[in-house]
Design a protein around this motif. Structure first.
Motif, PDB file in Angstrom:
ATOM      1  N   LEU A  26      25.708  58.494 -29.383  1.00 57.85           N
ATOM      2  CA  LEU A  26      25.607  59.963 -29.724  1.00 57.85           C
ATOM      3  C   LEU A  26      26.251  60.697 -28.824  1.00 57.85           C
ATOM      4  O   LEU A  26      25.957  62.104 -28.442  1.00 57.85           O
ATOM      5  CB  LEU A  26      24.078  60.257 -30.089  1.00 57.85           C
ATOM      6  N   GLY A  27      27.114  60.324 -28.186  1.00 59.08           N
ATOM      7  CA  GLY A  27      27.766  60.761 -27.057  1.00 59.08           C
ATOM      8  C   GLY A  27      26.695  61.274 -25.728  1.00 59.08           C
ATOM      9  O   GLY A  27      26.137  60.360 -25.299  1.00 59.08           O
ATOM     10  N   ASN A  28      26.624  62.544 -25.361  1.00 60.78           N
ATOM     11  CA  ASN A  28      25.560  63.061 -24.399  1.00 60.78           C
ATOM     12  C   ASN A  28      24.311  62.924 -24.892  1.00 60.78           C
ATOM     13  O   ASN A  28      23.330  63.107 -24.076  1.00 60.78           O
ATOM     14  CB  ASN A  28      25.987  64.247 -24.010  1.00 60.78           C
ATOM     15  N   GLN A  52      20.949  70.432 -39.126  1.00 62.06           N
ATOM     16  CA  GLN A  52      21.961  70.527 -38.318  1.00 62.06           C
ATOM     17  C   GLN A  52      22.584  69.526 -37.363  1.00 62.06           C
ATOM     18  O   GLN A  52      23.659  68.804 -37.219  1.00 62.06           O
ATOM     19  CB  GLN A  52      22.441  71.709 -37.791  1.00 62.06           C
ATOM     20  N   LYS A  53      21.555  69.117 -36.733  1.00 60.97           N
ATOM     21  CA  LYS A  53      21.662  68.043 -35.763  1.00 60.97           C
ATOM     22  C   LYS A  53      21.904  66.711 -36.196  1.00 60.97           C
ATOM     23  O   LYS A  53      22.695  65.882 -36.080  1.00 60.97           O
ATOM     24  CB  LYS A  53      20.407  67.886 -34.901  1.00 60.97           C
ATOM     25  N   ALA A  54      21.280  66.199 -37.536  1.00 62.69           N
ATOM     26  CA  ALA A  54      21.494  65.141 -38.325  1.00 62.69           C
ATOM     27  C   ALA A  54      22.934  65.160 -39.005  1.00 62.69           C
ATOM     28  O   ALA A  54      23.644  64.132 -38.916  1.00 62.69           O
ATOM     29  CB  ALA A  54      20.577  64.977 -39.499  1.00 62.69           C
ATOM     30  N   VAL A  55      23.528  66.280 -39.231  1.00 62.80           N
ATOM     31  CA  VAL A  55      24.916  66.090 -39.675  1.00 62.80           C
ATOM     32  C   VAL A  55      25.673  65.691 -38.477  1.00 62.80           C
ATOM     33  O   VAL A  55      26.680  64.942 -38.634  1.00 62.80           O
ATOM     34  CB  VAL A  55      25.395  67.391 -40.105  1.00 62.80           C
ATOM     35  N   GLY A  56      25.497  66.254 -37.228  1.00 64.69           N
ATOM     36  CA  GLY A  56      26.201  65.809 -36.139  1.00 64.69           C
ATOM     37  C   GLY A  56      26.233  64.483 -35.782  1.00 64.69           C
ATOM     38  O   GLY A  56      27.065  63.602 -35.511  1.00 64.69           O
ATOM     39  N   GLU A  57      24.720  63.858 -36.046  1.00 64.62           N
ATOM     40  CA  GLU A  57      24.544  62.349 -35.628  1.00 64.62           C
ATOM     41  C   GLU A  57      25.425  61.443 -36.824  1.00 64.62           C
ATOM     42  O   GLU A  57      25.725  60.383 -36.665  1.00 64.62           O
ATOM     43  CB  GLU A  57      23.002  62.094 -35.988  1.00 64.62           C
ATOM     44  N   LEU A  58      25.416  62.089 -38.154  1.00 61.84           N
ATOM     45  CA  LEU A  58      26.384  61.301 -38.986  1.00 61.84           C
ATOM     46  C   LEU A  58      27.757  61.355 -38.355  1.00 61.84           C
ATOM     47  O   LEU A  58      28.413  60.212 -38.984  1.00 61.84           O
ATOM     48  CB  LEU A  58      26.268  62.176 -40.558  1.00 61.84           C
TER      49      LEU A  58
END
Length: 226
Positions: free
Chosen positions: A9-11, A85-91
């Motif tokens: 998940l990057g950082n 919003q965080k979950a969209v990034g994780e997707l």
């Protein structure tokens, strides 16, 4: 075969997910399978396996990071603390993981159920680079329908006539907006209720609608991701 994998998940560290590979060794389309509000349970693992048998490399990320709801009451508590919003990034990271997987042909779609259906539409709007396809099942994000005029990702939506959670009239507004912007969205409304694909729940499962939705989904995905 389904195995648990971890991807970056990057950082923000790592996320686990269930990965199902199709038979053979050739390259195929990748599919992120987004779980319902109960979490990454046996139903979602079974969906992954079904998609793999249909010829896709399927990954179901664990957006609850190890938590699992046994019933709707527990699911409601998990949703209360869920960062959409965080979950969209994780997707987005899950999509990237599949694009780089040795079995993937580089084309990736997202399909999701209930909460996952809402996240699927959000991913079609916000994940970059753009998805090759999106398949939401009875889920709607809190995004103004007109925002989908910007979406060029082909969408195939499956909704129920009787649904207190995801009103098909809102899905129709999203379809209208997507088409107005030059996008592509097929929309199917079934004579069923919410969660009609959930085969383990006899109070929800509607086999005829589920079979038809599955057929349409597989055909759509083969058209867009191979």
């Amino acid at each position: 075969m389904t195995t648990m994998v971890a991807f970056s998940l990057g950082n923000a560290g790592q996320m686990k997910g269930a990965l199902s590979e199709p038979p053979g060794s050739g390259k195929v389309g990748g599919l992120v399978v987004v779980h319902e509000w109960h979490g990454l349970n046996e139903v979602m693992r079974a969906h992954c396996q079904q998609f793999a048998q249909a010829g896709f490399l399927a990954l179901a990320p664990d957006l609850y990071h190890g938590k699992l709801a046994e019933n709707d009451e527990e699911a409601a508590k998990l949703i209360g603390a869920f960062d959409f919003q965080k979950a969209v990034g994780e997707l987005g990271h899950a999509v990237g993981y599949l694009r780089s997987h040795p079995r993937c042909n580089g084309r990736v779609a997202v399909a999701g159920f209930c909460l996952g259906g809402a996240l699927t539409l959000a991913a079609a709007r916000y994940v970059r680079p753009a998805l090759e396809a999106a398949v939401p099942f009875y889920g709607l994000p809190r995004i103004a329908p007109e925002e989908f005029a910007r979406v060029k990702t082909p969408i195939c939506g499956h909704y129920a006539k009787v649904d207190d959670w995801a009103n098909p009239s809102v899905a129709e507004e999203i379809q209208k907006a997507a088409r107005s912007g030059g996008g592509e969205m097929d929309l199917y409304v079934y004579d069923a209720g919410h969660a009609f694909m959930r085969s383990t729940d006899s109070s929800k499962f509607e086999p005829k609608s589920a079979a038809l939705a599955w057929q349409r989904t597989v055909e759509f995905l083969h058209t867009h991701i191979g």
